[in-house]
Design a protein around this motif. Structure first.
Motif, mmCIF file in Angstrom:
data_model
loop_
_atom_site.group_PDB
_atom_site.id
_atom_site.type_symbol
_atom_site.label_atom_id
_atom_site.label_comp_id
_atom_site.label_asym_id
_atom_site.label_seq_id
_atom_site.Cartn_x
_atom_site.Cartn_y
_atom_site.Cartn_z
ATOM 1 N N GLU A 1 9.724 1.122 9.103
ATOM 2 C CA GLU A 1 8.825 1.557 8.021
ATOM 3 C C GLU A 1 7.538 1.035 7.565
ATOM 4 O O GLU A 1 7.183 1.017 6.623
ATOM 5 N N THR B 1 3.653 1.096 8.361
ATOM 6 C CA THR B 1 2.776 1.924 8.600
ATOM 7 C C THR B 1 2.468 2.065 10.164
ATOM 8 O O THR B 1 1.582 1.057 10.450
ATOM 9 N N PRO C 1 -2.596 0.874 8.079
ATOM 10 C CA PRO C 1 -1.675 0.161 8.601
ATOM 11 C C PRO C 1 -2.257 -1.291 8.401
ATOM 12 O O PRO C 1 -3.282 -1.594 9.168
ATOM 13 N N LYS D 1 0.773 -1.077 -0.080
ATOM 14 C CA LYS D 1 -0.067 -0.043 -0.037
ATOM 15 C C LYS D 1 0.868 1.305 -0.019
ATOM 16 O O LYS D 1 0.712 2.142 -0.843
ATOM 17 N N ALA E 1 -0.564 -5.862 -10.685
ATOM 18 C CA ALA E 1 0.653 -4.912 -9.964
ATOM 19 C C ALA E 1 1.879 -5.300 -9.567
ATOM 20 O O ALA E 1 1.959 -6.365 -9.241
ATOM 21 N N ASN F 1 -0.985 -7.083 -6.180
ATOM 22 C CA ASN F 1 0.363 -6.814 -6.364
ATOM 23 C C ASN F 1 1.343 -7.858 -6.179
ATOM 24 O O ASN F 1 0.907 -8.903 -5.885
HETATM 25 N N1 LIG Z 1 8.926 -8.092 -5.031
HETATM 26 C C1 LIG Z 1 7.899 -6.974 -4.799
HETATM 27 N N2 LIG Z 1 8.071 -6.266 -3.712
HETATM 28 C C2 LIG Z 1 7.114 -5.567 -3.119
HETATM 29 C C3 LIG Z 1 6.066 -5.257 -4.202
HETATM 30 N N3 LIG Z 1 5.254 -4.080 -3.646
HETATM 31 C C4 LIG Z 1 5.755 -3.943 -2.481
HETATM 32 N N4 LIG Z 1 6.977 -4.754 -2.275
HETATM 33 C C5 LIG Z 1 7.729 -4.683 -0.980
HETATM 34 O O1 LIG Z 1 7.151 -4.742 -0.005
HETATM 35 C C6 LIG Z 1 7.642 -4.340 1.286
HETATM 36 C C7 LIG Z 1 6.468 -3.790 1.862
HETATM 37 O O2 LIG Z 1 5.721 -2.655 1.042
HETATM 38 P P1 LIG Z 1 4.924 -1.488 1.578
HETATM 39 O O3 LIG Z 1 4.413 -0.671 0.664
HETATM 40 O O4 LIG Z 1 5.622 -0.910 2.949
HETATM 41 O O5 LIG Z 1 3.609 -2.592 2.504
HETATM 42 P P2 LIG Z 1 2.412 -1.991 3.145
HETATM 43 O O6 LIG Z 1 1.216 -2.592 2.471
HETATM 44 O O7 LIG Z 1 2.218 -0.514 3.250
HETATM 45 O O8 LIG Z 1 2.540 -2.618 4.630
HETATM 46 P P3 LIG Z 1 1.903 -1.930 5.930
HETATM 47 O O9 LIG Z 1 2.328 -0.515 6.137
HETATM 48 O O10 LIG Z 1 2.619 -2.657 7.160
HETATM 49 O O11 LIG Z 1 0.389 -2.196 6.089
HETATM 50 C C8 LIG Z 1 8.601 -3.175 0.833
HETATM 51 O O12 LIG Z 1 9.691 -3.669 0.988
HETATM 52 C C9 LIG Z 1 8.117 -3.023 -0.675
HETATM 53 O O13 LIG Z 1 9.411 -2.673 -1.295
HETATM 54 C C10 LIG Z 1 5.788 -5.912 -5.485
HETATM 55 O O14 LIG Z 1 5.116 -5.661 -6.080
HETATM 56 N N5 LIG Z 1 6.937 -6.780 -5.431
#
Ligand SMILES: Nc1nc2c(ncn2[C@@H]2O[C@H](COP(=O)(O)OP(=O)(O)OP(=O)(O)O)[C@@H](O)[C@H]2O)c(=O)[nH]1
Ligand SMILES: [Mg+2]
Lengths: 170, 195
Positions: free
Chosen positions: B52, B54, B80, B25, B168, B141
């Motif tokens: 890092e 959320t 989060p 997200k 995505a 994703n």
């Molecule tokens: N390989 C890969 N990694 C991804 C992708 N999208 C996100 N990531 C990785 O996954 C991790 C978590 O991504 P965030 O965007 O922080 O996830 P979030 O959904 O915000 O997580 P919370 O804040 O805990 O809810 C990071 O290290 C990103 O770089 C993707 O499409 N492919």
């Protein structure tokens, strides 16, 4: 829908703006602004040039939401006033129904003065907001009796086309 | 809950990115932020833990253009995703105009996705919304990862009502703007319907 969207009309906006100006002046504040509970900025007056009011609005709403959540856990309805004291600037936040009034001030003012002036303005603002809600109701209600509504703006959004939306992302 | 300001000639809409922890997200918002020109965006705010994740929300204000003479502003929020932050998720959903569900395509996260959709449904209901009546887009994703489950299977479990969906890879931007565009479109059409 649980909640009709907030709508702001020219007339009430001017009244709100005038009330904020009065508050800003009488409280000797640096900035005064009004935020919707969802974090959308409604109006602001004062030294806002170097202030990121959009971010402040969102964080204010988050702050009120978080303390509101804490209040419920304690069996309180809400904490209607929050005050944060800094070394230079202080921030006074008060909840007025579904909107939030924020006043930022420094040593040129005092908490006592701000509190007093905020109380007065809160009453005025609550009345203006009440009038907006009535207007929104009237606009939504099927027109029959006519009612006291005078210059109800006709919604420009009824005619939105897919093309208009496409252009947003040009 | 959109905010229409006839005085400033602005429409404000709130879009929330929902989904399981680590689903991507925040990465969606970061990519949107990176690729939007400066005059169309405000500051991105991330209230995050030291690692890092959320903690409360990310916030990104966008002003993409005008419709019928009104400036259209989108306020993008993420919740989060970690299970124990449920109280915060509820707060952020208040006043929402549209939801993007960011699912993690990896097989080992299927359970977490299901739990998160159910959590979304429940939290919306508590506030008197229904997921079925709200602008809603699903994003699958992490399509780049080897354990990604097929889209057909994901649709069966997570999207039985057939909401618009996109594949995505958020860090590379694949599918990110397609998702944003679709939810923006639905939200604006909803405003049209309500007017
Ligand atoms: N390989 C890969 N990694 C991804 C992708 N999208 C996100 N990531 C990785 O996954 C991790 C978590 O991504 P965030 O965007 O922080 O996830 P979030 O959904 O915000 O997580 P919370 O804040 O805990 O809810 C990071 O290290 C990103 O770089 C993707 O499409 N492919
Ligand atoms: Mg995140």
């Amino acid at each position: 829908m649980p909640d009709p969207g907030l709508i702001m009309y020219e007339e009430e906006f001017k009244q709100i703006d005038a009330e904020l100006h009065r508050l800003h002046q009488q409280a000797n504040a640096k900035v005064a602004f009004l935020v919707d509970k969802n974090g959308q900025l409604i109006a602001s007056v004062g030294e806002t040039e170097n202030l990121d009011t959009t971010s402040l609005a969102s964080l204010t709403a988050g702050n009120i939401a978080a303390t509101g959540g804490m209040a419920k856990l304690l069996g309180e309805k809400d904490f209607s006033v929050l005050f944060h004291e800094g070394e230079r600037d202080n921030i006074h936040i008060s909840l007025i129904g579904r909107v939030i009034l924020v006043v930022i001030f420094d040593q040129r003012s005092s908490l006592g003065l701000v509190r007093l002036r905020v109380k007065k303005s809160a009453e005025m603002l609550a009345q203006i907001l009440q009038r907006i809600l009535q207007k929104v109701e009237q606009t939504k209600a099927p027109s029959g009796a006519g009612g006291p509504g005078k210059e109800q703006p006709k919604s420009p959004f009824a005619e939105i086309t897919e093309d208009d939306i496409e252009k947003l992302f040009g | 809950m959109s905010f229409i300001n006839y005085s400033a000639r602005e429409i404000n809409c709130k879009i929330v990115f929902y989904g399981p922890g680590l689903g991507g997200k925040t990465t969606n918002l970061q990519y949107i932020y990176k690729k939007t020109n400066p005059e169309s965006k405000g500051k991105m705010i991330s209230l995050a833990t030291e690692s890092e994740r959320t903690l409360f929300f990310d916030f990104l204000p966008l002003a993409l253009g005008t419709i019928k003479g009104f400036k259209v502003r989108f306020h993008l929020y993420t919740v989060p995703g970690q299970v124990f932050y449920d109280a915060s998720r509820k707060l952020i959903l208040k006043g929402v105009d549209g939801v993007v569900f960011v699912a993690d395509s990896q097989a080992e996260r299927l359970e977490a996705n299901i739990e998160s959709v159910e959590n979304l449904r429940k939290n919306l209901q508590e506030q008197g919304y229904s997921l079925d009546g709200l602008p809603f887009v699903v994003q699958y994703n992490k399509r780049d990862l080897p354990s990604a489950v097929s889209v057909e299977e994901l649709n069966q479990t997570l999207n039985p009502k057939g909401a618009p969906f996109f594949e995505a890879v958020a860090p590379q931007g694949r599918g990110v703007f397609e998702t944003l565009k679709e939810i923006a479109k639905q939200v604006i059409l909803q405003i049209k319907k309500g007017s």
